[in-house]
Design a protein around this motif. Structure first.
Motif, PDB file in Angstrom:
ATOM      1  N   HIS A 644     -61.877  90.297  56.529  1.00  6.90           N
ATOM      2  CA  HIS A 644     -61.376  91.634  55.941  1.00  6.90           C
ATOM      3  C   HIS A 644     -60.516  91.159  54.732  1.00  6.90           C
ATOM      4  CE1 HIS A 644     -58.071  89.499  57.765  1.00  6.90           C
ATOM      5  NE2 HIS A 644     -57.152  90.473  57.625  1.00  6.90           N
ATOM      6  N   SER A 670     -60.834  97.789  62.747  1.00  4.60           N
ATOM      7  CA  SER A 670     -61.149  96.343  61.971  1.00  4.60           C
ATOM      8  C   SER A 670     -61.968  96.673  60.908  1.00  4.60           C
ATOM      9  CB  SER A 670     -61.443  95.355  62.975  1.00  4.60           C
ATOM     10  OG  SER A 670     -60.442  95.252  63.903  1.00  4.60           O
ATOM     11  N   TYR A 672     -64.392  94.845  57.432  1.00  3.50           N
ATOM     12  CA  TYR A 672     -65.084  93.654  56.664  1.00  3.50           C
ATOM     13  C   TYR A 672     -65.610  94.328  55.323  1.00  3.50           C
ATOM     14  CZ  TYR A 672     -69.629  95.471  58.192  1.00  3.50           C
ATOM     15  OH  TYR A 672     -70.567  96.455  58.457  1.00  3.50           O
ATOM     16  N   ALA A 690     -66.058  98.618  51.989  1.00  2.30           N
ATOM     17  CA  ALA A 690     -65.465  98.028  53.157  1.00  2.30           C
ATOM     18  C   ALA A 690     -66.190  98.812  54.465  1.00  2.30           C
ATOM     19  CB  ALA A 690     -64.106  98.212  53.384  1.00  2.30           C
TER      20      ALA A 690
END
Length: 729
Positions: A644, A670, A672, A690
């Motif tokens: 991340h 979350s 990445y 992202a």
């Protein structure tokens, strides 16, 4: 038995008589924590554990606090810029087993604690003969441990022997033994003994999933196996190994040694992710000069000297090698004074060199002013699209090479959308035609700035003119303004040469196709150029016949169309499969990105290694890494699909300038890095594509401006109209 509101009333009624507050086993909710953080407390020691606060902002008055324990705050990832500005007397801070990982924002926040002398992100435990030895303040005066408290893992004052003292051959054995079995003068005030107790770990499940998410695949019970002396064999190393370990090892793990027939084991316990960062200990020591203890290991003069050397070798304090922070006003004054001293007849002043110097100085001043850059998601108003409920799912994007306001992105649904990213408005919209597909290849033409090539994973290849396409979502779409090329199956990459005459396509095959843009014909299919599929193909920026290919066969190859690519000009190999490659803007270098953060810069002329950026590996074979140039060829930006964080490194020295962490919206999310690009028109600007790992797989484009601080975000947000969900926003 009290609820949060009454607990706060009680604590504030006690007022200055309040010495110790222990809330680690209580949960009063967000309102309680918000009130506590904003108004503060008059206590001296505070133990607090929470599971639903991601970014800490303790901006209330904590004027008397000297000890703060935030261990096992399982969702805590970082701090607001002014988090610790009202804690002038805080000396001891513990942040074990949190999710904090960013060296830059963490050290910047902690630097505002003028009295901080002891800091912990992990706890080094010393075990003797399968029992706990005296690395903690729970050790009794007769050098025996109190075994009646099985859970008493100390976090403050738990100063173990200085590891480096063991390696100082000038130290006597007796002196080393005394270090093992004596207390340090920096132990915390013993009038607060409960502050030395361990907090029960209620966050093992979430934290373990976090470690797996970011590449730390071993269970916590294996890596940090409790302090009962039962050390996992694979995590034990000798003392010499610890001292001579490869620099890629992180400052966590365990080691054993024997002194005077006493077998001693050291275990890193309850480590936060920041401890896994390369050169973590040296960075923190160099960044916090008043610190005396880090992770219950004393900091000596020699440690500070080594940390300063390591910091200067591997980190860049300010951009463009500036040594000291300057204000923007000071730089502008110097420029005006210098300009006034130049004779009027010298009409060429300021020279290009002088302009570059002041531009770089201004950039260094702005970037150095805050570790929290301005970052916001790119949002498109639904009213501009003719469909307020439209929700784009971007998969690939490219800045326009000459028009600083334009960006194009392709979606997982096969749409191509050109936007004015400055005004956040759609300029052109091209819907998906035919079967569902993802747009993976995009490339603007340079001499014809209204045209672009788009390729999809179903093999579709088209040239579009954005002047001939609508800017609103229509019920139907005419393809009259487009050119269709022969399909390239399982396409992943397209790129146009410097003269806009040719373009190349590659994909999940060992072949590369060459197309003529003016005629729309496929000129040639070059076969078996690699042993495995070719993920990316790129033309040089200034030589229309030179191109490079990168493959998961671990090779990067340079080719020349003038030689009818039967044999590569040269081949350069990586130790892992190559994800991508690109030329530097001046074509002097190749930037090669292989799986799991293997990033190297090669000399374009012959493929020799120029620079290895030495970014730590996660151990994941699925951690696909991508990197691009920023600010011309001055810096590179890098991100990986299992992480991340975006890393910014100097392209000339390899030193790390900054890490930018992505944070999902709300708890339990979350993110990445799926793709990223440096803005070709603006210094220290970039965009990041992202994707959310959970609870949904939606993606979002974030714009990052390192020349502005996150404080600008509040002003920006107040001026923006409220966007309709459009790009995952």
């Amino acid at each position: 038995m009290l609820n949060g509101e009454y607990a706060l009333v009680l604590m504030r009624a006690i007022n200055k008589k309040l010495r110790v507050v222990d809330l680690k086993k209580l949960s009063f909710g967000k309102d309680f924590l918000r009130d506590l953080s904003q108004r503060g407390l008059p206590c001296q020691a505070l133990t607090l554990s929470f599971s639903h606060v991601r970014k800490l902002n303790m901006k209330g008055e904590f004027m008397r606090i000297h000890t703060l324990n935030l261990d096992f705050s399982s969702s805590l990832t970082g701090f607001h810029e002014d988090c610790f500005t009202c804690m002038p007397n805080l000396k001891h801070l513990s942040l074990c087993e949190t999710r904090i990982s960013n060296l830059w924002t963490t050290s910047a926040a902690l630097s505002k604690l003028p009295s901080l002398v002891e800091l912990q992100f992990q706890n080094w435990l010393c075990c003797k003969d399968s029992g706990v030895c005296s690395t903690s303040s729970s050790v009794k005066s007769d050098n025996t441990t109190d075994s009646s408290e099985p859970n008493a893992v100390p976090y403050f004052g738990g100063l173990s022997v200085d590891i480096q003292e063991l390696m100082d051959h000038n130290s006597s054995t007796a002196g080393v033994i005394r270090n093992f079995f004596s207390l340090n003068e920096m132990i915390v005030d013993r009038e607060n003994p409960h502050m030395l107790e361990d907090s029960s770990d209620d966050s093992e499940t979430e934290y373990s999933s976090y470690r797996q998410e970011y590449g730390y695949m071993e269970p916590l019970s294996d890596v940090f196996p409790g302090w009962n002396g039962q050390v996992h064999p694979q995590n034990e190393v000798s003392i010499d190994t610890l001292w001579n370990q490869n620099e890629e090892e992180s400052s966590v793990g365990s080691f054993t040694t024997e002194i005077a027939d006493v077998s001693l084991k050291y275990i890193s316990n309850h480590a936060s992710p920041i401890c896994f960062e390369k050169h973590y200990r040296e960075y923190m020591i160099a960044s916090l000069p008043h610190l005396r203890v880090l992770d219950n290991l004393p900091i000596r003069k020699i440690d500070k000297e080594r940390a300063a050397i390591t910091y200067s070798e591997h980190f860049e304090h300010l951009p463009y090698r500036r040594k000291h922070k300057e204000s923007v006003v000071s730089i502008l004054q110097k420029r005006e004074i210098k300009s006034a001293q130049i004779p009027a007849r010298n009409s060429s002043y300021p020279s290009r060199k002088a302009q570059q110097f002041y531009t770089k100085s201004l950039c260094a001043a702005k970037v150095g002013s805050s570790a929290w850059p301005f970052m916001h998601p790119l949002s498109i108003l639904g009213t501009d699209m003719g469909d307020e409920g439209r929700n784009f799912r971007p998969r690939q994007f490219e800045y326009h090479p000459s028009d600083s306001s334009l960006m194009v992105f392709g979606t997982l649904d096969g749409e191509v959308v050109v936007v004015n990213h400055e005004k956040e408005k759609i300029v052109s919209y091209i819907p998906s035609l035919g079967a569902m597909n993802s747009v993976l290849g995009l490339c603007w033409l340079k001499k014809y700035p209204t045209k672009l090539i788009a390729g999809s994973d179903n093999g579709s290849l088209k040239l579009y003119d954005i002047h001939n396409t609508p800017h609103r979502i229509m019920g139907s779409y005419s393809s009259a303004g487009s050119v269709t090329f022969d399909e390239f199956d399982q396409l992943t990459s397209v790129h146009v040469n410097s003269t806009d005459e040719l373009f190349l396509a590659s994909g999940y095959s060992r072949n590369v196709a060459l197309y003529d843009i003016s005629t729309g014909r496929r000129l040639h299919m070059f076969t078996d150029m690699h042993r495995e599929h070719i993920n990316v193909v790129k033309f040089a920026n200034h030589s229309p016949s030179i191109f490079v290919t990168s493959s998961f066969d671990q090779d990067v190859k340079m080719w020349d169309l003038r030689q009818k690519p039967l044999r590569a000009c040269y081949t350069a190999s990586s130790s892992r499969g190559n994800v991508m490659v690109c030329f530097s803007p001046d074509d002097h270098y190749l930037l090669v990105s292989a799986v799991d953060n293997e990033i190297r810069q090669l000399l374009a002329v012959d493929g020799r290694l120029h620079l290895n950026f030495g970014i730590a590996h996660t151990g994941s074979s699925q951690n696909y890494t991508r990197s691009y140039y920023m600010n011309g060829r001055d810096y590179i930006i890098s991100g990986s699909c299992d992480e991340h964080v975006v890393r910014i490194c100097c392209a000339q020295t390899g030193r790390r300038l900054r890490d930018i962490s992505l944070e999902g919206r709300g708890s339990g999310t979350s993110m990445y890095v799926q793709s990223l690009r440096g803005d070709p028109s603006r210094e220290f600007n970039m965009s990041i594509l992202a994707a959310y790992m959970r609870p949904s797989s939606r993606s979002e484009i974030f714009k990052v401006n390192m020349l502005l601080s996150s404080d600008y975000d509040k002003e920006y947000s107040s001026q923006q109209p409220r966007p309709i969900n459009s790009m995952g926003g």
